[in-house]
Design an enzyme around this catalytic site. Structure first.
Site, PDB file in Angstrom:
ATOM      1  N   TRP A 289      23.252 -41.937  -5.920  1.00  0.00           N
ATOM      2  CA  TRP A 289      22.005 -41.221  -6.075  1.00  0.00           C
ATOM      3  C   TRP A 289      20.941 -42.156  -6.641  1.00  0.00           C
ATOM      4  O   TRP A 289      21.241 -42.906  -7.571  1.00  0.00           O
ATOM      5  CB  TRP A 289      22.166 -40.028  -7.032  1.00  0.00           C
ATOM      6  CG  TRP A 289      23.208 -39.078  -6.549  1.00  0.00           C
ATOM      7  CD1 TRP A 289      24.455 -38.902  -7.027  1.00  0.00           C
ATOM      8  CD2 TRP A 289      23.059 -38.146  -5.467  1.00  0.00           C
ATOM      9  NE1 TRP A 289      25.105 -37.917  -6.324  1.00  0.00           N
ATOM     10  CE2 TRP A 289      24.269 -37.442  -5.361  1.00  0.00           C
ATOM     11  CE3 TRP A 289      22.020 -37.836  -4.581  1.00  0.00           C
ATOM     12  CZ2 TRP A 289      24.467 -36.455  -4.398  1.00  0.00           C
ATOM     13  CZ3 TRP A 289      22.233 -36.863  -3.629  1.00  0.00           C
ATOM     14  CH2 TRP A 289      23.446 -36.176  -3.556  1.00  0.00           C
TER      15      TRP A 289
ATOM     16  N   ALA B 196      13.285 -39.213  -2.178  1.00  0.00           N
ATOM     17  CA  ALA B 196      13.537 -39.866  -3.462  1.00  0.00           C
ATOM     18  C   ALA B 196      13.501 -41.361  -3.199  1.00  0.00           C
ATOM     19  O   ALA B 196      14.076 -41.832  -2.215  1.00  0.00           O
ATOM     20  CB  ALA B 196      14.901 -39.453  -3.989  1.00  0.00           C
TER      21      ALA B 196
ATOM     22  N   GLU C 284       0.842  -1.205   0.000  1.00  0.00           N
ATOM     23  CA  GLU C 284       0.000   0.000   0.000  1.00  0.00           C
ATOM     24  C   GLU C 284       0.874   1.250   0.000  1.00  0.00           C
ATOM     25  O   GLU C 284       0.616   2.215  -0.729  1.00  0.00           O
ATOM     26  CB  GLU C 284      -0.895   0.041   1.251  1.00  0.00           C
ATOM     27  CG  GLU C 284      -1.852  -1.114   1.393  1.00  0.00           C
ATOM     28  CD  GLU C 284      -1.255  -2.293   2.183  1.00  0.00           C
ATOM     29  OE1 GLU C 284      -0.051  -2.591   1.985  1.00  0.00           O
ATOM     30  OE2 GLU C 284      -1.978  -2.898   2.972  1.00  0.00           O
TER      31      GLU C 284
ATOM     32  N   ALA D 146      19.983 -48.248  -0.011  1.00  0.00           N
ATOM     33  CA  ALA D 146      20.362 -49.656  -0.188  1.00  0.00           C
ATOM     34  C   ALA D 146      20.654 -50.274   1.188  1.00  0.00           C
ATOM     35  O   ALA D 146      20.693 -49.563   2.207  1.00  0.00           O
ATOM     36  CB  ALA D 146      21.591 -49.760  -1.087  1.00  0.00           C
TER      37      ALA D 146
ATOM     38  N   CYS E 207      -2.374  -3.791   7.195  1.00  0.00           N
ATOM     39  CA  CYS E 207      -1.959  -4.121   8.566  1.00  0.00           C
ATOM     40  C   CYS E 207      -2.222  -2.948   9.493  1.00  0.00           C
ATOM     41  O   CYS E 207      -2.430  -1.817   9.082  1.00  0.00           O
ATOM     42  CB  CYS E 207      -0.480  -4.510   8.590  1.00  0.00           C
ATOM     43  SG  CYS E 207       0.619  -3.107   8.336  1.00  0.00           S
TER      44      CYS E 207
HETATM   45  N1  LIG Z   1      16.149 -41.301  -0.475  1.00  0.00           N
HETATM   46  C1  LIG Z   1      16.039 -40.215   0.235  1.00  0.00           C
HETATM   47  O1  LIG Z   1      15.326 -39.287  -0.128  1.00  0.00           O
HETATM   48  C2  LIG Z   1      16.826 -40.111   1.493  1.00  0.00           C
HETATM   49  C3  LIG Z   1      16.860 -38.885   2.149  1.00  0.00           C
HETATM   50  C4  LIG Z   1      17.559 -38.787   3.340  1.00  0.00           C
HETATM   51  C5  LIG Z   1      18.208 -39.888   3.853  1.00  0.00           C
HETATM   52  N2  LIG Z   1      18.184 -41.067   3.177  1.00  0.00           N
HETATM   53  C6  LIG Z   1      18.859 -42.258   3.709  1.00  0.00           C
HETATM   54  O2  LIG Z   1      18.248 -42.576   4.952  1.00  0.00           O
HETATM   55  C7  LIG Z   1      19.197 -43.226   5.776  1.00  0.00           C
HETATM   56  C8  LIG Z   1      19.147 -42.605   7.167  1.00  0.00           C
HETATM   57  O3  LIG Z   1      17.905 -42.934   7.714  1.00  0.00           O
HETATM   58  P1  LIG Z   1      17.455 -42.482   9.156  1.00  0.00           P
HETATM   59  O4  LIG Z   1      16.024 -42.837   9.302  1.00  0.00           O
HETATM   60  O5  LIG Z   1      18.420 -42.980  10.156  1.00  0.00           O
HETATM   61  O6  LIG Z   1      17.671 -40.906   9.036  1.00  0.00           O
HETATM   62  P2  LIG Z   1      17.047 -39.655   9.744  1.00  0.00           P
HETATM   63  O7  LIG Z   1      15.575 -39.710   9.771  1.00  0.00           O
HETATM   64  O8  LIG Z   1      17.696 -38.512   9.076  1.00  0.00           O
HETATM   65  O9  LIG Z   1      17.633 -39.721  11.207  1.00  0.00           O
HETATM   66  C9  LIG Z   1      17.106 -40.534  12.168  1.00  0.00           C
HETATM   67  C10 LIG Z   1      17.512 -40.020  13.526  1.00  0.00           C
HETATM   68  O10 LIG Z   1      16.979 -38.734  13.721  1.00  0.00           O
HETATM   69  C11 LIG Z   1      16.739 -38.528  15.100  1.00  0.00           C
HETATM   70  N3  LIG Z   1      15.378 -38.073  15.211  1.00  0.00           N
HETATM   71  C12 LIG Z   1      15.024 -36.810  14.930  1.00  0.00           C
HETATM   72  N4  LIG Z   1      13.722 -36.615  15.151  1.00  0.00           N
HETATM   73  C13 LIG Z   1      13.229 -37.766  15.579  1.00  0.00           C
HETATM   74  C14 LIG Z   1      11.916 -38.168  15.970  1.00  0.00           C
HETATM   75  N5  LIG Z   1      10.899 -37.314  16.006  1.00  0.00           N
HETATM   76  N6  LIG Z   1      11.733 -39.457  16.320  1.00  0.00           N
HETATM   77  C15 LIG Z   1      12.774 -40.312  16.302  1.00  0.00           C
HETATM   78  N7  LIG Z   1      14.021 -39.957  15.967  1.00  0.00           N
HETATM   79  C16 LIG Z   1      14.257 -38.709  15.607  1.00  0.00           C
HETATM   80  C17 LIG Z   1      17.094 -39.826  15.805  1.00  0.00           C
HETATM   81  O11 LIG Z   1      18.438 -39.698  16.220  1.00  0.00           O
HETATM   82  P3  LIG Z   1      18.941 -39.121  17.641  1.00  0.00           P
HETATM   83  O12 LIG Z   1      19.366 -40.318  18.404  1.00  0.00           O
HETATM   84  O13 LIG Z   1      20.081 -38.236  17.259  1.00  0.00           O
HETATM   85  O14 LIG Z   1      17.835 -38.378  18.284  1.00  0.00           O
HETATM   86  C18 LIG Z   1      17.038 -40.827  14.690  1.00  0.00           C
HETATM   87  O15 LIG Z   1      17.858 -41.920  14.903  1.00  0.00           O
HETATM   88  C19 LIG Z   1      20.526 -43.086   5.105  1.00  0.00           C
HETATM   89  O16 LIG Z   1      20.809 -44.297   4.491  1.00  0.00           O
HETATM   90  C20 LIG Z   1      20.306 -42.007   4.065  1.00  0.00           C
HETATM   91  O17 LIG Z   1      21.145 -42.168   2.968  1.00  0.00           O
HETATM   92  C21 LIG Z   1      17.510 -41.204   2.012  1.00  0.00           C
END
Ligand SMILES: NC(=O)c1ccc[n+]([C@@H]2O[C@H](COP(=O)([O-])OP(=O)(O)OC[C@H]3O[C@@H](n4cnc5c(N)ncnc54)[C@H](OP(=O)(O)O)[C@@H]3O)[C@@H](O)[C@H]2O)c1
Length: 350
Positions: A183, A167, A67, A176, A89
């Site tokens: 990727w 992804a 505005e 994996a 506002c």
């Molecule tokens: N394809 C894709 O798009 C993609 C994207 C990202 C990752 N990845 C793959 O995913 C894998 C990692 O998986 P991830 O599940 O371990 O990763 P993540 O979700 O990034 O991390 C998991 C960790 O986050 C913490 N956390 C944060 N908020 C939480 C909540 N509300 N509840 C529970 N835990 C929580 C916990 O660790 P704390 O003990 O520190 O609290 C938990 O162990 C890798 O292999 C990566 O390459 C793939």
């Protein structure tokens, strides 16, 4: 009788010229920055014959509101009608209240789109009416609501608009067996992810992904160059970020939450003016976001590939039977190279 008074009333008491001006105001609102704490707003000033005298839009935090931008261009605004996408506002932020600016400029009538839900900024329409200005609201409201959905949701709920991205292979795997995931998709899909990063204020990532992949989470162009806007990475989880993590070199800095409390983390980001959050996983964090009801939109990249195994893109959501299935509203499907990009929205209203 002036043309404006005799023209047909088309919507919520707004005339045809005013409705056309509102469409234009919405168009110019798009020139404002997508990210940042402030809404994108457009304003058109009309004379009594429905002719445009000046246009303005909000250029970003700390700059004049739409505005005020339009009033500055109009010079003498006495007797004009201000058509503005968002209710003017009524508060002193970094700039003064727009309702006062419109009153001081002698504007006769104000036509606005959606009401300002802000706890501090609402009440502009009331203030204008009290000063004797004619006020009409709700014009083109559904279109403007959609345009401002992230900002309105953030104002109304006190937490950012959350887009969850992952992804996956065709069989829904995000990594994996050994944890590697770089990727799954090709270059075109990954470039789109960079663009999506740049359209957000913050990127959420779990400690598991930081420890597995050591991502940089910068928003880059297809030549690898840093894009102008870099959302700040936010690490969710109790474990500490390693001293040599790439995120420590992120140009926007990094927020280490040391927490799994998503409600508190999101409220804190909102309070910092971070209204658009992009979740980059991994599966544990994504599942917790979805299960907690924090996911507003989905951006899913599917590669024509298979990995098998149990590294699913999304884990348990506490849905025991089909009665609890989460149906989403499909927004778009696009092929990027060999991959498919799907966008969807949670059906809830905000
Ligand atoms: N394809 C894709 O798009 C993609 C994207 C990202 C990752 N990845 C793959 O995913 C894998 C990692 O998986 P991830 O599940 O371990 O990763 P993540 O979700 O990034 O991390 C998991 C960790 O986050 C913490 N956390 C944060 N908020 C939480 C909540 N509300 N509840 C529970 N835990 C929580 C916990 O660790 P704390 O003990 O520190 O609290 C938990 O162990 C890798 O292999 C990566 O390459 C793939």
């Amino acid at each position: 009788m002036t043309e404006q008074v005799s023209e047909q009333v088309s919507e919520h008491g707004a005339g045809e010229h005013e409705l056309a001006a509102m469409r234009r105001a919405l168009e110019i609102a798009e020139r404002g920055p997508l990210t940042g704490g402030n809404p994108r707003v457009g304003c058109v000033l009309l004379d009594d014959d429905g002719r445009t005298v000046a246009e303005g839009w909000h250029h970003g935090a700390g700059t004049p509101h739409a505005e005020v931008d339009a009033l500055a261009k109009a010079g003498d605004a006495r007797g004009l009608t201000a058509v503005v996408t968002l209710e003017p506002c009524n508060h002193w932020g970094r700039t003064g209240p727009c309702s006062e600016a419109l009153i001081a400029a002698g504007v006769r009538r104000v036509v606005y789109g959606v009401s300002d839900p802000g706890a501090h900024s609402a009440g502009g329409a009331e203030r204008l009416r009290a000063a004797g200005v004619e006020v009409v609201g709700g014009v083109l409201a559904p279109e403007i609501e959609e345009f401002l959905v992230c900002w309105l949701a953030s104002e109304r709920r006190g937490r950012p608009w959350v887009t969850v991205k992952w992804a996956a292979t065709l069989d829904g795997r995000a990594a994996a067996e050994d944890g590697s995931s770089q990727w799954i998709t090709g270059a075109a899909a990954r470039q789109r992810v960079h663009e999506e990063r740049a359209a957000n204020d913050a990127i959420l990532v779990g400690t598991g992904t930081v420890l597995a992949d050591d991502p940089s989470l910068t928003a880059r162009g297809d030549g690898g160059e840093l894009l102008a806007h870099q959302p700040i990475p936010v690490v969710v989880g109790e474990r500490a970020l390693p001293a040599d993590a790439a995120l420590r070199r992120h140009p926007a800095g990094v927020i280490e939450t040391g927490s799994r409390d998503l409600g508190r983390i999101l409220a804190d980001l909102n309070a910092r003016g971070l209204r658009r959050v992009y979740v980059e996983g991994g599966p544990t964090l994504v599942s917790a976001i979805v299960e907690g009801g924090f996911a507003d939109a989905y951006s899913v990249y599917l590669a024509p590939a298979l990995l098998g195994g149990d590294r699913l893109a999304i884990g348990d959501l506490g849905i025991p039977s089909m009665a609890g299935i989460r149906r989403l509203r499909l927004d778009g499907v696009e092929q990027l190279g060999d991959d498919i990009h799907l966008t969807a929205r949670d059906g809830r209203s905000v």
